[in-house]
Design an enzyme around this catalytic site. Structure first.
Site, PDB file in Angstrom:
ATOM      1  N   HIS A  34       0.676  -0.984  -0.179  1.00  0.00           N
ATOM      2  CA  HIS A  34       0.077  -0.621  -0.033  1.00  0.00           C
ATOM      3  C   HIS A  34       0.920   1.283  -0.175  1.00  0.00           C
ATOM      4  O   HIS A  34       0.430   2.022   0.551  1.00  0.00           O
ATOM      5  CB  HIS A  34      -0.682  -0.064   1.590  1.00  0.00           C
ATOM      6  CG  HIS A  34      -1.903  -1.373   0.922  1.00  0.00           C
ATOM      7  ND1 HIS A  34      -2.970  -0.589   0.393  1.00  0.00           N
ATOM      8  CD2 HIS A  34      -1.747  -2.392   1.371  1.00  0.00           C
ATOM      9  CE1 HIS A  34      -3.820  -1.966   0.289  1.00  0.00           C
ATOM     10  NE2 HIS A  34      -2.960  -2.761   1.083  1.00  0.00           N
ATOM     11  N   TYR A 295       3.507  -6.770   9.533  1.00  0.00           N
ATOM     12  CA  TYR A 295       2.945  -5.092  10.034  1.00  0.00           C
ATOM     13  C   TYR A 295       4.038  -5.039  10.861  1.00  0.00           C
ATOM     14  O   TYR A 295       4.946  -3.525  10.469  1.00  0.00           O
ATOM     15  CB  TYR A 295       1.904  -4.653   9.894  1.00  0.00           C
ATOM     16  CG  TYR A 295       0.750  -4.440   8.691  1.00  0.00           C
ATOM     17  CD1 TYR A 295       1.052  -5.210   8.322  1.00  0.00           C
ATOM     18  CD2 TYR A 295      -0.434  -4.355   9.808  1.00  0.00           C
ATOM     19  CE1 TYR A 295      -0.275  -5.484   7.092  1.00  0.00           C
ATOM     20  CE2 TYR A 295      -1.673  -4.271   8.166  1.00  0.00           C
ATOM     21  CZ  TYR A 295      -1.004  -4.361   7.328  1.00  0.00           C
ATOM     22  OH  TYR A 295      -2.427  -4.493   6.307  1.00  0.00           O
TER      23      TYR A 295
END
Length: 303
Positions: A34, A295
């Site tokens: 992203h 993450y």
């Protein structure tokens, strides 16, 4: 301990694959997934009925400051792509609630092994991607095939104001009677979901979403209603590739009002799906904890 070690191995492998696919040596500290996105600020106003039904203290606040990051999927740089993401962090004095949402209701993989395969087969070998291999594996993997079919019905949204965003994972929400009910989260734009026509896309450049956002909020905030889609008996709550069928009860949790752009600070931050408030419990599917670990790993590598 064995399961935790295995999840750690999966998370490291997935992070490595993202770097093999998306790493840019000229921008080593940029987000590896992203990558393309922009930052915005707004407020979340809980629905009074939701605070009566659910034992979720954060919903007792009236207007909660919200930080938003709109993004594209993967390392894609053109807004003329289908993948859309919205990361959201609501912060009160007492606690926070972070969400990482996509414009698809389902995922392409149901477990870490499938997740790894989906991206690993896209890593170029000897300078080229083996399209035939991807096609064969997709056709022989029900999750991949199901997602490919689903994506045929998804268009390219011309604006974040016309994009719905979904949790994919099923969370558990505590009611005042003490019962935890499974539900997926969706943010529906008040202006409705809309797909651009080819003629409209031909007239757009590759970075129209941010300028369109600025045009919208110059006149009025972009608003989304946040709903819980309550699971029916028989719905798969531990499978992110399962598209729930038929009618479902919904609970309006509140309204997100995104009012302005902000500086690019959110591009360097980590929105962790495991950051959930009291009264909300984590999903039981095999991808959720691994996703959070990925993450953390990629955030660490960017420092």
């Amino acid at each position: 301990m064995k399961d935790s070690a295995a999840q750690g191995d999966y998370a490291t492998k997935i992070a490595d694959i993202f770097y093999a696919l998306n790493y840019n040596p000229k921008r080593p500290k940029q987000k590896i997934n992203h990558t393309q996105g922009f930052c915005a600020l707004g407020t979340f106003t809980p629905n009074s009925e939701a605070s009566k039904r659910f034992d979720i203290p954060i919903l007792r606040d009236k207007n909660i400051p919200a930080e938003v990051r709109y993004s594209l999927g993967g390392a894609i740089k053109s807004d003329k792509s289908k993948g859309r993401g919205m990361a959201l962090r609501m912060q009160t004095n007492a606690e926070s609630w972070s969400m990482v949402l996509l414009n698809t209701e389902i995922n392409f993989a149901k477990n870490p092994q499938e997740f790894i395969t989906f991206f690993e087969m896209r890593i170029p070998q000897n300078g080229r991607v083996d399209s035939e291999k991807i096609k064969t594996i997709t056709q022989n993997t029900p999750s991949f095939k199901n997602f490919e079919k689903y994506m045929q019905g998804i268009g390219i949204t011309p604006s974040v104001a016309n994009t719905a965003y979904h949790s994919i994972h099923t969370f558990y929400f505590k009611e005042k009677n003490g019962k935890n009910i499974p539900a997926r989260i969706t943010f529906e734009p008040l202006l409705g979901t809309k797909y651009a026509t080819q003629k409209e896309l031909d007239s757009m450049n590759d970075s129209f979403l941010e300028s369109d956002f600025a045009r919208h909020v110059a006149n009025a905030p972009i608003k989304y209603n946040m709903y819980l889609i309550l699971a029916n008996k028989g719905d798969k709550v531990d499978d992110t590739t399962a598209l729930w069928q038929g009618a479902h009860k919904r609970a309006l949790i509140g309204t997100l009002s995104v009012a302005q752009t902000s500086d690019g600070a959110c591009n360097d931050e980590m929105f962790l799906p495991a950051d959930i408030p009291q009264g909300v419990s984590a999903p039981s599917d095999p991808l959720f904890s691994v996703r959070n670990e990925v993450y953390g790993i990629t955030f660490g590598r960017r420092q």
